[in-house]
Design an enzyme around this catalytic site. Structure first.
Site, short mmCIF file in Angstrom:
data_model
loop_
_atom_site.label_atom_id
_atom_site.label_comp_id
_atom_site.label_asym_id
_atom_site.label_seq_id
_atom_site.Cartn_x
_atom_site.Cartn_y
_atom_site.Cartn_z
N GLU A 1 0.38 5.94 -0.71
CA GLU A 1 -0.53 7.06 -0.39
C GLU A 1 -1.81 7.03 -1.23
OE1 GLU A 1 2.74 7.33 -0.51
OE2 GLU A 1 3.49 8.95 0.77
N ASP B 1 -6.75 3.67 -12.22
CA ASP B 1 -7.25 2.54 -13.01
C ASP B 1 -8.65 2.92 -13.52
OD1 ASP B 1 -5.18 0.36 -12.59
OD2 ASP B 1 -5.58 1.00 -10.56
N LYS C 1 1.24 7.55 -8.21
CA LYS C 1 1.67 6.51 -7.26
C LYS C 1 1.18 5.16 -7.73
CE LYS C 1 2.60 9.36 -3.52
NZ LYS C 1 3.73 9.35 -2.60
N SER C 2 2.07 4.17 -7.65
CA SER C 2 1.72 2.81 -8.06
C SER C 2 2.65 1.84 -7.34
CB SER C 2 1.92 2.66 -9.58
OG SER C 2 1.94 1.29 -9.94
N SER C 3 2.11 0.68 -6.96
CA SER C 3 2.97 -0.33 -6.33
C SER C 3 4.06 -0.74 -7.32
CB SER C 3 2.15 -1.55 -5.93
OG SER C 3 1.07 -1.15 -5.12
N LEU D 1 0.81 -1.21 0.00
CA LEU D 1 0.00 0.00 0.00
C LEU D 1 0.85 1.27 0.00
CD1 LEU D 1 -2.67 -1.14 2.62
CD2 LEU D 1 -2.67 -1.47 0.14
N HIS E 1 -3.54 4.29 -1.99
CA HIS E 1 -4.45 3.44 -1.21
C HIS E 1 -4.89 4.16 0.05
CE1 HIS E 1 -1.84 0.36 -3.32
NE2 HIS E 1 -3.04 -0.01 -3.71
O1 PAF Z 1 -6.84 -2.25 -8.41
C1 PAF Z 1 -6.43 -3.28 -7.82
O2 PAF Z 1 -5.54 -3.24 -6.99
C2 PAF Z 1 -7.05 -4.62 -8.18
O3 PAF Z 1 -7.33 -4.69 -9.54
C3 PAF Z 1 -8.29 -4.97 -7.34
C4 PAF Z 1 -9.44 -4.01 -7.60
C5 PAF Z 1 -7.93 -4.95 -5.86
C6 PAF Z 1 -8.77 -6.38 -7.68
O4 PAF Z 1 -7.81 -7.33 -7.42
#
Ligand code: PAF
Length: 282
Positions: free
Chosen positions: A35, A150, A184-186, A33, A37
Site C-alpha cells: 500500500e 526512506d 509498510k515495507s517489503s 509492492l 507503493h
Molecule cells: O526505495 C526504493 O525502493 C529504491 O531505493 C529505489 C528508489 C527504487 C532505487 O532502487
C-alpha cells in the site's frame, strides 16, 4: 497496462505519449509492492496523464552481506496492484539491461550520505543515485514519487536533482502504516510471528518521540534517550541508530532549533527496519 523489459520499449512508449502532449510520472520501486507503493502510484496518477512504475531490484545498492538474493519478488502481484491504481507501464528490466558489460559510470554524493543509513550501508546511496539517474534518463518524467519512510533517500535524491540540474519535480509522499502502526515495507515479509510483534517498538518509539516534541521538548539527547530505552526493552530488537538530524544537511543536531528529522534503523532478528518522523509534521 503493459509490462516491458527493455529501455528501448520504455523510450518508444514515452515518446508516443509525449507526441500526444501527455505528462509522465515515474514511481521507482524494487517491486513486491504494498500500500505504500500504491499511494505513490495514486499520487502520480492524480498529477500526471501517464504513470510509469519501475520494478527493479537494483543489485548496486546492496552491500555484499545484505539481502539481494532473498529480496522478495512477485511481478504478477505487482502488475495487478499497478493496474488497480491506474499505472500505465511497468518497466521490469533484467540487471544486464540496466548494467551492460563494462558498465563503469556512477553517481555518488558526499555529506548527505555520511550519516544515518549511509554509515551502516556504505555503498547503498551510490547505488540508489546511479539507478535513479538512469531511470530518470530512460523515462524522462515530469515528476517522480518517493516515500518519506526512506527519508534520507528522499533528501539525497532532491539534492542530486538540484546539484545535477535535472528537470524533474520530486514529490515526497507520507509513510503508510499497518493498522497497528508498523510502517509498510517489503522487508516486513521476513518477520516471523514473534518478530512481527516485536517490530512494533519502532512505531511506538516514533509516537513517544513525537509526543515529546509536541510537548515542547527541545533537547535531542533527551528525546533519543527515551526512544532508545523503549526499543532496548524489546529483547528481539537491536538498534543500528536512533538520531536527530538537520533536514537539509542530514548532520546531527543537539537542539530542535530548525526543521529536523528523527530517524531510526533497528534490527528485529536479522531484519533491518527503518522508521522516522519530521518534527515539522508533529
Ligand atoms: O526505495 C526504493 O525502493 C529504491 O531505493 C529505489 C528508489 C527504487 C532505487 O532502487
Amino acid at each position: 497496462m503493459k509490462i516491458v523489459k527493455t529501455i528501448d520499449e520504455v523510450r518508444a512508449q514515452v515518446k508516443e505519449w509525449r507526441a500526444q502532449g501527455l505528462t509522465v510520472g515515474l514511481v521507482p520501486t524494487m517491486g513486491y509492492l504494498h500500500e505504500g507503493h500504491a499511494s505513490l502510484i495514486d499520487a502520480s496518477h492524480r498529477d500526471n496523464d501517464r504513470t510509469v512504475v519501475s520494478d527493479f531490484v537494483n543489485p548496486m545498492q546492496f552491500g555484499p552481506t545484505e539481502d539481494l538474493e532473498s529480496y522478495p519478488r512477485d511481478i504478477e502481484h505487482d502488475a495487478a496492484l499497478v493496474e488497480a491504481h491506474g499505472g500505465d507501464l511497468i518497466f521490469n528490466p533484467e540487471p544486464s539491461e540496466m548494467y551492460h558489460e563494462g558498465f563503469s559510470s556512477f553517481v555518488d554524493m558526499t555529506v548527505l550520505t555520511q550519516e544515518l543509513c549511509g554509515l551502516s550501508r556504505p555503498v547503498h546511496f551510490r547505488g540508489v543515485c546511479t539507478v535513479v539517474s538512469k531511470l530518470f534518463n530512460i523515462v524522462k518524467p515530469d515528476r517522480a514519487y518517493f516515500g518519506k519512510k526512506d527519508a534520507q533517500q528522499l533528501a539525497v535524491i532532491r539534492h542530486m536533482v538540484d546539484d545535477l540540474n535535472m528537470d524533474i519535480e520530486i514529490i515526497g509522499c507520507p509513510i503508510i502504516r499497518e493498522d497497528d502502526g508498523l510502517a509498510k515495507s517489503s522487508r516486513n515479509t521476513y518477520l516471523n510471528e514473534a518478530e512481527r510483534k516485536a517490530a512494533l517498538v519502532l512505531s511506538q518509539a516514533i509516537s513517544l518521540g513525537k509526543d515529546m516534541v509536541s510537548n515542547g521538548e527541545k533537547n535531542c539527547g533527551t528525546i533519543i534517550d527515551a526512544m532508545t530505552k523503549h526499543i532496548n526493552a524489546e529483547p528481539l530488537a537491536k538498534i543500528d541508530y536512533v538520531k536527530i538530524v538537520d533536514c537539509a544537511t542530514m548532520q546531527q543536531i543537539k537542539e530542535l532549533d530548525r526543521p529536523a528529522l528523527c530517524a531510526m534503523a533497528v534490527y528485529i532478528g536479522k531484519t533491518r527496519l527503518i522508521d522516522n518522523f519530521f518534527t515539522e509534521d508533529v
